[in-house]
Scaffold this motif. Structure first.
Motif, mmCIF file in Angstrom:
data_model
loop_
_atom_site.group_PDB
_atom_site.id
_atom_site.type_symbol
_atom_site.label_atom_id
_atom_site.label_comp_id
_atom_site.label_asym_id
_atom_site.label_seq_id
_atom_site.Cartn_x
_atom_site.Cartn_y
_atom_site.Cartn_z
ATOM 1 N N VAL A 29 0.826 -1.207 0.000
ATOM 2 C CA VAL A 29 0.000 0.000 0.000
ATOM 3 C C VAL A 29 0.864 1.261 0.000
ATOM 4 O O VAL A 29 0.583 2.233 -0.722
ATOM 5 C CB VAL A 29 -0.954 -0.024 1.212
ATOM 6 C CG1 VAL A 29 -1.703 1.299 1.336
ATOM 7 C CG2 VAL A 29 -1.934 -1.170 1.084
ATOM 8 N N VAL A 30 1.928 1.253 0.788
ATOM 9 C CA VAL A 30 2.828 2.406 0.812
ATOM 10 C C VAL A 30 3.477 2.608 -0.557
ATOM 11 O O VAL A 30 3.650 3.745 -1.018
ATOM 12 C CB VAL A 30 3.883 2.219 1.916
ATOM 13 C CG1 VAL A 30 4.973 3.272 1.808
ATOM 14 C CG2 VAL A 30 3.234 2.290 3.278
ATOM 15 N N ALA A 31 3.821 1.518 -1.228
ATOM 16 C CA ALA A 31 4.408 1.641 -2.564
ATOM 17 C C ALA A 31 3.402 2.204 -3.560
ATOM 18 O O ALA A 31 3.754 3.019 -4.431
ATOM 19 C CB ALA A 31 4.917 0.283 -3.035
ATOM 20 N N MET A 32 2.155 1.797 -3.459
ATOM 21 C CA MET A 32 1.122 2.316 -4.357
ATOM 22 C C MET A 32 0.930 3.821 -4.153
ATOM 23 O O MET A 32 0.838 4.588 -5.112
ATOM 24 C CB MET A 32 -0.195 1.586 -4.121
ATOM 25 C CG MET A 32 -0.230 0.181 -4.678
ATOM 26 S SD MET A 32 0.041 0.129 -6.451
ATOM 27 C CE MET A 32 -1.134 1.332 -7.022
ATOM 28 N N ILE A 33 0.862 4.249 -2.914
ATOM 29 C CA ILE A 33 0.710 5.686 -2.650
ATOM 30 C C ILE A 33 1.969 6.447 -3.069
ATOM 31 O O ILE A 33 1.892 7.568 -3.584
ATOM 32 C CB ILE A 33 0.381 5.911 -1.166
ATOM 33 C CG1 ILE A 33 -0.942 5.226 -0.815
ATOM 34 C CG2 ILE A 33 0.323 7.385 -0.832
ATOM 35 C CD1 ILE A 33 -1.291 5.283 0.655
ATOM 36 N N GLY A 34 3.128 5.835 -2.866
ATOM 37 C CA GLY A 34 4.369 6.486 -3.288
ATOM 38 C C GLY A 34 4.491 6.646 -4.788
ATOM 39 O O GLY A 34 5.189 7.541 -5.266
ATOM 40 N N SER A 35 3.810 5.799 -5.566
ATOM 41 C CA SER A 35 3.855 5.939 -7.029
ATOM 42 C C SER A 35 3.177 7.208 -7.504
ATOM 43 O O SER A 35 3.389 7.633 -8.644
ATOM 44 C CB SER A 35 3.204 4.719 -7.689
ATOM 45 O OG SER A 35 1.803 4.691 -7.426
ATOM 46 N N LEU A 36 2.353 7.854 -6.667
ATOM 47 C CA LEU A 36 1.691 9.099 -7.074
ATOM 48 C C LEU A 36 2.680 10.226 -7.305
ATOM 49 O O LEU A 36 2.354 11.205 -7.980
ATOM 50 C CB LEU A 36 0.674 9.529 -6.005
ATOM 51 C CG LEU A 36 -0.496 8.583 -5.727
ATOM 52 C CD1 LEU A 36 -1.445 9.205 -4.730
ATOM 53 C CD2 LEU A 36 -1.230 8.252 -7.012
ATOM 54 N N ARG A 37 3.871 10.127 -6.748
ATOM 55 C CA ARG A 37 4.873 11.171 -6.992
ATOM 56 C C ARG A 37 5.178 11.324 -8.473
ATOM 57 O O ARG A 37 5.500 12.421 -8.932
ATOM 58 C CB ARG A 37 6.158 10.837 -6.245
ATOM 59 C CG ARG A 37 6.031 10.817 -4.744
ATOM 60 C CD ARG A 37 7.359 10.460 -4.119
ATOM 61 N NE ARG A 37 7.285 10.414 -2.674
ATOM 62 C CZ ARG A 37 8.298 10.087 -1.886
ATOM 63 N NH1 ARG A 37 9.469 9.761 -2.439
ATOM 64 N NH2 ARG A 37 8.153 10.073 -0.584
ATOM 65 N N LEU A 38 5.070 10.226 -9.220
ATOM 66 C CA LEU A 38 5.353 10.278 -10.653
ATOM 67 C C LEU A 38 4.084 10.265 -11.482
ATOM 68 O O LEU A 38 3.939 11.050 -12.434
ATOM 69 C CB LEU A 38 6.244 9.088 -11.037
ATOM 70 C CG LEU A 38 6.827 9.099 -12.450
ATOM 71 C CD1 LEU A 38 7.629 10.359 -12.694
ATOM 72 C CD2 LEU A 38 7.688 7.874 -12.672
ATOM 73 N N THR A 39 3.150 9.387 -11.148
ATOM 74 C CA THR A 39 1.925 9.311 -11.946
ATOM 75 C C THR A 39 1.017 10.515 -11.713
ATOM 76 O O THR A 39 0.247 10.890 -12.612
ATOM 77 C CB THR A 39 1.156 8.021 -11.596
ATOM 78 O OG1 THR A 39 0.867 8.001 -10.190
ATOM 79 C CG2 THR A 39 1.983 6.798 -11.952
ATOM 80 N N GLY A 40 1.065 11.133 -10.533
ATOM 81 C CA GLY A 40 0.241 12.306 -10.275
ATOM 82 C C GLY A 40 0.577 13.477 -11.182
ATOM 83 O O GLY A 40 -0.325 14.027 -11.851
ATOM 84 N N PRO A 41 1.835 13.943 -11.244
ATOM 85 C CA PRO A 41 2.163 15.038 -12.162
ATOM 86 C C PRO A 41 1.879 14.705 -13.625
ATOM 87 O O PRO A 41 1.458 15.587 -14.393
ATOM 88 C CB PRO A 41 3.657 15.255 -11.917
ATOM 89 C CG PRO A 41 3.882 14.797 -10.523
ATOM 90 C CD PRO A 41 2.957 13.634 -10.340
ATOM 91 N N VAL A 42 2.090 13.438 -14.038
ATOM 92 C CA VAL A 42 1.779 13.068 -15.417
ATOM 93 C C VAL A 42 0.270 13.149 -15.663
ATOM 94 O O VAL A 42 -0.188 13.590 -16.734
ATOM 95 C CB VAL A 42 2.319 11.656 -15.724
ATOM 96 C CG1 VAL A 42 1.889 11.206 -17.113
ATOM 97 C CG2 VAL A 42 3.836 11.648 -15.625
#
Length: 462
Positions: A29-42
């Motif tokens: 779950v922490v890894a999924m939320i951490g992926s927003l650092r890249l997928t969020g700006p895109v």
């Protein structure tokens, strides 16, 4: 195409956030939320690109609220599908391994709400600034804003769609905090979209919805700010293995038990019989100093990356004695630490050579009697032989060409002495000098008797 790109980026970003070797649902779950650092700006850049095209096609005003919000909602569905696919891939990976803990669904909902906020920011930015470069501005701006919020260390870091770092497997995750964060993210996203819809449609219904969203966002923010920052450590049922000492770790790190046991067996054998003796290792969080039962010592393992066992062993050995203020005392401490850690000592070459000349049994007996000095930075040269060897000076020649006698050879206690005398023959280093060659084996020549000597003719004089 956007969904495929976001899926690849999400997997790459989540894989980089995963703690190596930790098989726990919380880690996923922490890894999924951490992926927003890249997928969020895109996602924000993608929403801004669609908004720019929409603005150029339809003009400045839109007729109805539904027609206004329909396109940004469709855009938000694209990163949501990619996020769900990324979560499914990581969940399958966790299920195939030996996982521990439980999957908190509120964490995945918080990730979805974070993506919605990114899309809302990108959409409003693209509509207000219908330029070709606007998608780049929206993506870089979102990345910088939320990265700054997450690292600010103030109350504002709770407002970012991210988890508090570093993640501690012993503390777990708070489902209540995820719920409050989801409430806040969805509320502020609705404020942006409905406020924008009220402006472009000039309808009171959109404005009323925006005001209600403001109240929801304020309630979520208030709950987040009132939440205590410290999280109580959860109860952990350890996974243990005994060979020949018992090693207990977090259940998500049970794959590291064999390597940890191999790394600490040598240290346990060298500390046997000393005040630092132990028979059980127990992994503990770094921020916890709870007492342990006799014979147990704490170790710290952050992950199971390459060399984790050697790193944990080196950290444990260093913790046996504090760092000494003086250079000389620190050097003597490092000699003992190097032996316990299984590496060569680099300080005080004479003392290190004397200590290396002892057997492991002798060094263990030495550590038993000198442990208080070792742990209190009180080791001195007298504990490692007591004297520094002197280089012999060549004797002055005397008339006749033969040097004078240099005196008797130094004794072993003078060169490799100990506080209680010279070490035993089994552990003492060899004395300097050339060894005497052994007498060749074979029958000895018999001595001639007196009668044989009389019968031998004398040699004539020349």
């Amino acid at each position: 195409m956007a969904a495929a790109v976001l899926l690849v980026l999400g997997l790459a970003a989540a894989w980089s956030v995963l703690i190596p070797g930790v098989g726990a649902w919380e880690n996923t779950v922490v890894a999924m939320i951490g992926s927003l650092r890249l997928t969020g700006p895109v996602s924000a850049a993608f929403a801004a690109w669609v908004a720019v095209r929409r603005r150029r096609e339809s003009g400045r005003w839109l007729p109805t609220t539904w027609r206004a919000v329909r396109t940004p909602l469709a855009v938000a569905a694209v990163p949501a599908v990619a996020f769900a696919a990324t979560a499914l891939v990581l969940a399958v990976r966790t299920i195939l391994g030996e996982q521990s803990g439980r999957l908190p669904p509120s964490g995945l909902l918080m990730g979805m709400a974070g993506l919605a906020l990114y899309v809302a920011i990108g959409w409003v930015t693209g509509w207000l600034l219908p330029w070709t470069i606007t998608p780049v501005i929206a993506g870089l701006g979102c990345y910088g804003l939320f990265a700054w919020l997450a690292r600010s260390g103030t109350w504002a870091d709770r407002l970012a769609p991210a988890t508090r770092e570093p993640y501690d497997p012993f503390q777990g995750l708070s489902t209540a905090a995820f719920a409050d964060q989801t409430f806040w993210l969805l509320g502020i996203s609705a404020v942006l979209l409905l406020g924008w819809a009220a402006v472009v449609t000039r309808q009171s219904l959109a404005l009323a919805g925006a005001l209600l969203a403001v109240l929801a966002a304020a309630a979520g923010m208030a709950r987040l700010l009132n939440e205590p920052r410290t999280v109580t450590a959860q109860r952990v049922v350890y996974s243990c293995e005994e060979w020949p000492i018992m090693v207990c770790v977090h259940p998500g790190m049970r794959d590291g038990l064999p390597e940890l046991g191999s790394a600490f067996v040598r240290i346990a054998s060298r500390l046997a019989g000393t005040p630092g003796e132990f028979s059980r290792l127990e992994q503990r969080p770094r921020r916890e100093d709870a007492p342990l039962p006799p014979g147990s010592v704490p170790i710290h393992v952050d992950d199971l990356s390459s060399g984790f066992a050697d790193q944990a062993a080196a950290e444990f050995v260093e913790s046996l004695a504090p760092r000494c203020a003086g250079t000389t005392a620190q050097g003597y401490r490092d000699i003992v630490v190097a032996w316990l850690a299984g590496r060569a000592a680099a300080e005080h070459q004479y003392a290190a050579a004397w200590f290396a000349g002892l057997t492991d049994t002798q060094r263990r007996d030495w550590l038993r009697t000198h442990y208080d000095r070792f742990a209190g930075c009180g080791l001195q040269s007298g504990d490692f032989g007591g004297q520094v060897p002197q280089v012999a000076q060549p004797a002055a020649p005397v008339p006749g060409g033969y040097p004078a006698s240099a005196g008797p050879a130094p004794q072993a206690s003078a060169l490799y002495g100990t506080p209680g005398g010279a070490p035993t023959a089994a552990g003492a280093p060899p004395l300097p000098g050339r060894p005497r060659p052994p007498r060749p084996a074979g029958p000895r020549r018999p001595c001639r008797t007196a009668e044989a000597r009389r019968s031998t003719p004398a040699m004539p004089d020349r």
